[in-house]
Design a protein around this motif. Sequence first.
Motif, PDB file in Angstrom:
ATOM      1  N   VAL A 142     -78.928 -19.690  14.654  1.00 40.36           N
ATOM      2  CA  VAL A 142     -77.878 -18.795  14.180  1.00 40.36           C
ATOM      3  C   VAL A 142     -76.684 -18.840  15.130  1.00 40.36           C
ATOM      4  O   VAL A 142     -76.840 -18.689  16.337  1.00 40.36           O
ATOM      5  N   TYR A 150     -71.226 -15.326   9.912  1.00 43.01           N
ATOM      6  CA  TYR A 150     -72.497 -15.842  10.415  1.00 43.01           C
ATOM      7  C   TYR A 150     -72.795 -17.193   9.772  1.00 43.01           C
ATOM      8  O   TYR A 150     -72.564 -17.391   8.576  1.00 43.01           O
ATOM      9  N   TYR A 151     -73.321 -18.115  10.577  1.00 43.09           N
ATOM     10  CA  TYR A 151     -73.725 -19.425  10.075  1.00 43.09           C
ATOM     11  C   TYR A 151     -75.133 -19.729  10.544  1.00 43.09           C
ATOM     12  O   TYR A 151     -75.498 -19.415  11.691  1.00 43.09           O
ATOM     13  N   GLN A 175     -73.169 -20.779   5.502  1.00 42.56           N
ATOM     14  CA  GLN A 175     -72.476 -19.519   5.736  1.00 42.56           C
ATOM     15  C   GLN A 175     -73.251 -18.392   5.071  1.00 42.56           C
ATOM     16  O   GLN A 175     -73.595 -18.458   3.893  1.00 42.56           O
ATOM     17  N   VAL A 176     -73.545 -17.374   5.841  1.00 44.29           N
ATOM     18  CA  VAL A 176     -74.286 -16.216   5.352  1.00 44.29           C
ATOM     19  C   VAL A 176     -73.286 -15.149   4.935  1.00 44.29           C
ATOM     20  O   VAL A 176     -72.538 -14.627   5.766  1.00 44.29           O
ATOM     21  N   THR A 177     -73.265 -14.851   3.643  1.00 40.90           N
ATOM     22  CA  THR A 177     -72.287 -13.883   3.129  1.00 40.90           C
ATOM     23  C   THR A 177     -72.769 -12.451   3.241  1.00 40.90           C
ATOM     24  O   THR A 177     -71.967 -11.524   3.309  1.00 40.90           O
ATOM     25  N   TRP A 179     -76.022  -9.892   5.083  1.00 42.82           N
ATOM     26  CA  TRP A 179     -77.106  -9.850   6.055  1.00 42.82           C
ATOM     27  C   TRP A 179     -77.585  -8.423   6.231  1.00 42.82           C
ATOM     28  O   TRP A 179     -76.904  -7.468   5.891  1.00 42.82           O
ATOM     29  N   VAL A 185     -79.754 -11.685  10.277  1.00 39.86           N
ATOM     30  CA  VAL A 185     -79.121 -12.582   9.319  1.00 39.86           C
ATOM     31  C   VAL A 185     -80.134 -13.248   8.400  1.00 39.86           C
ATOM     32  O   VAL A 185     -79.951 -13.337   7.187  1.00 39.86           O
ATOM     33  N   LEU A 186     -81.254 -13.711   8.962  1.00 39.79           N
ATOM     34  CA  LEU A 186     -82.190 -14.537   8.199  1.00 39.79           C
ATOM     35  C   LEU A 186     -82.965 -13.750   7.150  1.00 39.79           C
ATOM     36  O   LEU A 186     -83.621 -14.339   6.301  1.00 39.79           O
ATOM     37  N   SER A 188     -81.861 -12.229   4.703  1.00 38.93           N
ATOM     38  CA  SER A 188     -81.238 -12.359   3.386  1.00 38.93           C
ATOM     39  C   SER A 188     -81.292 -13.787   2.852  1.00 38.93           C
ATOM     40  O   SER A 188     -80.704 -14.081   1.821  1.00 38.93           O
ATOM     41  N   LEU A 189     -81.998 -14.693   3.547  1.00 34.31           N
ATOM     42  CA  LEU A 189     -82.041 -16.104   3.145  1.00 34.31           C
ATOM     43  C   LEU A 189     -83.452 -16.537   2.784  1.00 34.31           C
ATOM     44  O   LEU A 189     -84.435 -16.051   3.349  1.00 34.31           O
ATOM     45  N   GLN A 212     -79.476 -16.828  -1.229  1.00 34.24           N
ATOM     46  CA  GLN A 212     -79.089 -15.619  -0.515  1.00 34.24           C
ATOM     47  C   GLN A 212     -79.364 -14.422  -1.408  1.00 34.24           C
ATOM     48  O   GLN A 212     -79.141 -14.459  -2.614  1.00 34.24           O
TER      49      GLN A 212
END
Length: 430
Positions: A142, A150-151, A175-177, A179, A185-186, A188-189, A212
């Motif tokens: 991350v 966030y990427y 790119q995380v839109t 979270w 962050v992770l 939501s993926l 996402q």
Amino acid sequence: MQENENPPWFITRQGSPSKPRGNQCSCIVKLPEDVIAHILSYLPVKSLLLFKCVSRLWCSLIESEYFIKLHLRNFVHDSSGAKLSLILQDTCFSTPKIFSVTHVGSQNECVELGGPFGYRTRILGSCNGLLCVCQSDMEDSVEYKRSGKYYVSPKIALWNPLTKKLHILPFAPIQVTTWSPLYGVLDSLEFQYAFGHDSFNDDYRVLRIVQQNPGMPDPDKFILKAMVYSLKANSWREIVAPGYLHYIVSKESVLVRDAFHWLLIQGHGLDIVAFDIQREEYCTVPLPNLETKSSLYYRNLGVLRQCLSLASSSVHNVEIWVMKEYGMKDSWVKLFLLEQSSSLCYSTVPYDLAPLAYVKDNNDDHKVLLKGLPDQSLIWYDLKLKTYEHVQIHGAPWLYQPYIFVGSLVSPLPPMQKQIDGKIHQECEN
């Protein structure tokens, strides 16, 4: 060639490479290069790596593209159980170790392989002796940008565990839109990977599907992105990701006829969706007319004798089907019916099985290797005797994910890197 001139390869009667001395020529059996290549192509990788030290010519032969493909073809098309090998992924998240089982038979021993990322190595797929692996500790990937975005850029590699050659793929940031402030962050993926060989272009591809907000029931609330990596080009490209990929229920993809296959829910039923690696197109594959009603979540795809197969489990039995002619609904044939017994079934919950391999043993009896999804145990089913037995693997982890593995000399390096390594190797020899 003069009479006293020796051919490129020759073998003594004792079977070891040698140079003639004096009148020793009468003890030498001369063999053409193609015969030597044919004999060596049936040997395991471990022996071939040792035989590279015999001479420069033998080393050149074993490293040639012709020989690597010949050796791979012999092992891929072998239908005997003698060459059936497995890679086991420890599914305990604290220590995701990797093990190998050389021969799946009556006496099964596994050996720890380690991994390119140490104990943080997680297997994403297996094809032609190559493993697609990633770093299991995703938090290290991350990155935070000053713009407030966030990427995520997972570290992925292609690895030949026998030759120890490794190629880390270029980073492909996501790119995380959205979270989660609580879990990070992770949370939501959701990632879906597929790894296979494009035989038409002789290229290895990795497909990555990222969702996402995967738990959102509203299709407008989740985002799908798909990218394909090409080993020849050594680069990623973004491709179309249809919205229905959100409904994939398969835990992993199945590679048949240069296409990845998944099971997904469409409406109130189940479909097989395929992604053609060469054309980069999606299509559907017809399902068989199942004879027993079972839950949509107790059906699994597999590969038996290079044919697409399907296992449908219920409380009473398990149907195993094989598609003889790819894409033809009428070509589905029920291979066998396995009755759920007390040693398989957990009360009212069916024992969920998936097909792994179809082999012939030393007695020319046909057997099918199945994996049980609740605990990832392995089962041999004898088609002639209509009996099954659990496979015991000494030293195996308590919970593991099995992968069919074909030992090969295939290189995970892109063409440019192989040329550079080849020049370095020649300079070192000279």
